[in-house]
Design an enzyme around this catalytic site. Structure first.
Site, PDB file in Angstrom:
ATOM      1  N   PHE A  34       0.805  -1.223   0.000  1.00  0.00           N
ATOM      2  CA  PHE A  34       0.000   0.000   0.000  1.00  0.00           C
ATOM      3  C   PHE A  34       0.840   1.276   0.000  1.00  0.00           C
ATOM      4  CE2 PHE A  34       0.441  -1.290   4.489  1.00  0.00           C
ATOM      5  CZ  PHE A  34       1.001  -0.134   5.028  1.00  0.00           C
ATOM      6  N   ASN A  50      -8.534   7.731   6.250  1.00  0.00           N
ATOM      7  CA  ASN A  50      -9.013   7.516   7.618  1.00  0.00           C
ATOM      8  C   ASN A  50      -8.768   8.702   8.555  1.00  0.00           C
ATOM      9  OD1 ASN A  50      -6.278   7.190   8.066  1.00  0.00           O
ATOM     10  ND2 ASN A  50      -6.433   5.136   8.922  1.00  0.00           N
ATOM     11  N   HIS A 107      -3.523  10.491  11.491  1.00  0.00           N
ATOM     12  CA  HIS A 107      -2.385   9.638  11.835  1.00  0.00           C
ATOM     13  C   HIS A 107      -1.989   9.999  13.249  1.00  0.00           C
ATOM     14  CE1 HIS A 107       1.729   7.932  11.761  1.00  0.00           C
ATOM     15  NE2 HIS A 107       2.033   9.027  12.439  1.00  0.00           N
TER      16      HIS A 107
END
Length: 137
Positions: free
Chosen positions: A57, A112, A115
């Site tokens: 990824f 998302n 971090h």
């Protein structure tokens, strides 16, 4: 005083929820000791996420992190690292508890929202990547 690094990722910046996320930190006893909005270069993102360079990824992660501005902050307080990890919620927002940053603001496991450092050792390295000691108050 314990410190950790937070990055509000391009998806959350684009949604206009930076203030809401920063408020969550402060409302839960974390001091924002330093913060800046910036556009990561490809070299910045590749260096910051070098630990993942062999993972499948990696390319997508770098592309995502340079897709728009981010807000990088040093969070400070008692138990700052674990407090931030709990506020963020699970990496996959579908698994994140209701009321966490990712449950409330993230789209998917890639976009998302945030971090956060995963250890105190990494927090020190990550903070130094973005801030000099004199920039942190």
């Amino acid at each position: 005083m314990e410190r950790t690094l937070s990055i509000i990722k391009p998806d959350a910046v684009a949604k206009g929820v930076v203030g809401k996320i920063l408020d969550r930190f402060e409302s839960n006893g974390l001091k924002i000791a330093a913060t800046r909005k910036m556009q990561l270069s490809r070299a910045d993102a590749e260096a910051f996420y070098a630990v993942h360079s062999e993972r499948p990824f990696f390319g997508d992660l770098v592309d995502f992190m340079i897709s728009g501005p981010v807000v990088v902050s040093v969070l400070e307080g008692e138990g700052a690292l674990i407090k931030n990890r709990n506020l963020m919620g699970a990496t996959n927002p579908k698994e994140a508890e209701a009321g966490t940053i990712r449950a409330d603001f993230a789209e998917n496991i890639d976009a998302n929202a945030v971090h956060g450092s995963d250890s105190l050792e990494n927090a020190a390295v990550e903070i130094a990547f973005f801030f000099s000691e004199r920039e942190i108050s």
